[in-house]
Design an enzyme around this catalytic site. Structure first.
Site, PDB file in Angstrom:
ATOM      1  N   ASN A 123       0.877  -1.257  -0.152  1.00  0.00           N
ATOM      2  CA  ASN A 123       0.052  -0.015  -0.089  1.00  0.00           C
ATOM      3  C   ASN A 123       0.881   1.234   0.131  1.00  0.00           C
ATOM      4  OD1 ASN A 123      -2.256   1.633  -0.183  1.00  0.00           O
ATOM      5  ND2 ASN A 123      -2.502   1.458   2.387  1.00  0.00           N
TER       6      ASN A 123
ATOM      7  N   ARG B 174       8.645   6.408  -2.060  1.00  0.00           N
ATOM      8  CA  ARG B 174       8.652   6.178  -0.501  1.00  0.00           C
ATOM      9  C   ARG B 174       9.260   4.984   0.048  1.00  0.00           C
ATOM     10  NH1 ARG B 174       3.933   5.486   3.391  1.00  0.00           N
ATOM     11  NH2 ARG B 174       4.960   5.446   5.515  1.00  0.00           N
TER      12      ARG B 174
ATOM     13  N   ARG C   4       3.992  -0.930   8.870  1.00  0.00           N
ATOM     14  CA  ARG C   4       5.140  -2.098   8.342  1.00  0.00           C
ATOM     15  C   ARG C   4       5.971  -2.216   9.153  1.00  0.00           C
ATOM     16  NH1 ARG C   4       3.622   1.976   5.165  1.00  0.00           N
ATOM     17  NH2 ARG C   4       2.125   1.613   3.442  1.00  0.00           N
TER      18      ARG C   4
ATOM     19  N   LYS D  34       0.720 -11.464  -2.917  1.00  0.00           N
ATOM     20  CA  LYS D  34       1.683 -10.556  -3.799  1.00  0.00           C
ATOM     21  C   LYS D  34       3.058 -10.383  -3.549  1.00  0.00           C
ATOM     22  CE  LYS D  34       3.239  -6.489  -5.667  1.00  0.00           C
ATOM     23  NZ  LYS D  34       4.438  -5.662  -5.326  1.00  0.00           N
TER      24      LYS D  34
ATOM     25  N   PRO E 173       3.283 -11.868  -9.609  1.00  0.00           N
ATOM     26  CA  PRO E 173       2.926 -10.893  -8.592  1.00  0.00           C
ATOM     27  C   PRO E 173       1.485 -10.137  -9.238  1.00  0.00           C
ATOM     28  CG  PRO E 173       5.128 -10.591  -8.712  1.00  0.00           C
ATOM     29  CD  PRO E 173       4.659 -11.579  -9.962  1.00  0.00           C
TER      30      PRO E 173
ATOM     31  N   ASP F  87      -0.627  -7.084  -8.558  1.00  0.00           N
ATOM     32  CA  ASP F  87      -0.908  -5.998  -7.871  1.00  0.00           C
ATOM     33  C   ASP F  87      -1.952  -5.093  -8.639  1.00  0.00           C
ATOM     34  OD1 ASP F  87       0.527  -4.697  -9.957  1.00  0.00           O
ATOM     35  OD2 ASP F  87       2.385  -4.597  -9.007  1.00  0.00           O
TER      36      ASP F  87
END
Length: 402
Positions: A205, A210, A260, A304, A321, A323
DNA sequence: AAGTGACCTGG
DNA sequence: CAGGTCACT
């Protein structure tokens, strides 16, 4: 001894350095003027590419100046994104291979060098600006440069003939045939599972700019080996043990990892409980399904992220994966073959992977990364279509990421 | 099994 | 909202 460029023959169709290192697989390669720099297998590298060769040089080894990070100590911020390095090619730093602390990995690489199939891509050393030959030898009789080449061959998986795969994918899939010509040379890296896993736990997310910053801060805070040159510090990725320590979650939260932080802490502790990093490496010996199931037991690792790790560091070439990005690609370019659905459920997730594996074959995960890269905003300028107005509108100086 | 919302932070 | 995961209807 001065550092110098070496090179080996490699076409841009087999490996496009810029695309491969900037398409979202890895987060720690930095674009520097005329090259790409980063840390790999205990070494600090600079890489570049000509039409016919990959050029490389090792400018240092992490661990030359061990400075264990102490919790609570404030790390001085460094903008390793834009290293201030002289263009001067000669660097006075000596390569002290006798002090190389990363002997375990080195041995692994050497073993791979001896056993790898070399008939696919012939490596010939070409000295371009060298001043003196590397003469240091290991116990196995390999020079430092022998090791460098085997590290690169392994990391870029050069024994896999990418042009053959593209040909096969084009034959099997009209859409791939249409998109791929502008995106040749994109191959899967064979990453270190530890770095790969923890980096992608950060990816949930979240956006790339970042993620890169978070991975950087993770290294600053918990790396146990580093190397400094011209005011830039290069870090080895932290060990699982370091990330399993007390107070990691709290510290990472302060460093802006959000929820996280707990994922990272819990996952590190779980891995240590399983026997440490070797447990993670051993997933390479399992089947794709088995390895994925094991990974999904980790905190913060869903389908994922598990597929990312399977594909990018555990040799599961068919892992795909899915996403939101891939989800868009499916609904836009393959909806005629796959029924269009509203949400990405577990069931749909599996259907999409199976669908692409059926079309593209055993290296479906590699093919997926080509289409994925072709869809990245930052690569849109590569498309030959003249309709770039939507992109041009957004072309502000947003070069914040590496 | 499909659907919904919270979760950190920042552009 | 962003290259998800987890918990809970």
């Amino acid at each position: 001894m001065a550092t110098f460029w070496r090179a080996f023959p490699c076409s841009k169709a087999e490996l496009d350095l810029g695309l491969t290192l900037a398409c979202g697989q890895s987060f720690r390669w930095a674009m520097v003027p005329g090259a790409i720099s980063g840390v790999l297998a205990g070494r600090v590298w600079r890489l570049s590419q000509t039409d016919t060769h990959i050029r490389y040089q090792v400018i240092g080894h992490v661990g030359d100046k061990p400075t264990p990070s102490r919790p609570g100590r404030k790390n001085q911020k460094r903008k390793s994104n834009t290293p201030i390095e002289p263009n001067n090619e000669t660097v006075q730093k000596k390569i002290k291979s006798e002090k190389n602390v990363d002997t375990k990995k080195q041995t692994e690489m050497m073993t791979q060098a001896m056993t790898s199939n070399t008939e696919g891509t012939k490596i010939s050393k070409i000295k371009t600006e060298d001043t003196e030959e590397v003469t240091l030898k290991t116990e196995a009789g390999l020079t430092e440069d022998d090791i460098c080449i085997s590290v690169l061959r392994d990391y870029f998986q050069l024994d896999v003939k990418l042009t053959d795969l593209y040909e096969q994918w084009c034959k099997a899939d009209p859409h791939f045939k249409q998109v791929s010509p502008n995106f040749t040379g994109i191959r899967m890296l064979r990453q270190d599972p530890v770095e790969n896993l923890f980096s992608f736990i950060c990816s949930s997310n979240n956006h790339i700019s970042r993620i890169s910053g978070m991975v950087e801060r993770l290294c600053e805070a918990y790396s146990t080996q580093q190397y400094e040159l011209y005011g830039v510090t290069y870090y080895a990725f932290p060990t699982v043990s370091a990330l399993a320590g007390k107070g990691v979650e709290e510290r990472l939260r302060k460093l802006g990892f959000g929820y996280r932080a707990r994922y990272i802490s819990e996952t590190a502790q779980y891995i240590m409980k399983q026997g440490g990093e070797s447990w993670l490496y051993n997933l390479r010996t399992l089947t794709y399904e088995e390895a994925k199931a094991e990974l999904m037991k980790l905190s913060g690792v869903g389908a994922k992220v598990a597929d990312c790790v399977c594909l990018m560091s555990l040799d599961k070439t068919g892992a795909i994966p899915v996403d939101t990005h891939v989800w868009q690609i499916v609904n836009r370019d393959y909806k005629h073959k796959l029924g269009t659905t509203k949400t990405l459920t577990d069931k749909t997730y599996k259907e999409i992977g199976d669908f692409f594996r059926q079309i593209w074959g055993p290296y479906a995960g590699w093919a997926h990364s080509v289409l994925f890269a072709a869809d990245l905003r930052r690569f849109q300028e590569r498309k030959t279509s003249p309709e770039k107005k939507a992109v041009a509108k957004k072309s502000v100086k947003k070069k914040k990421s590496r």
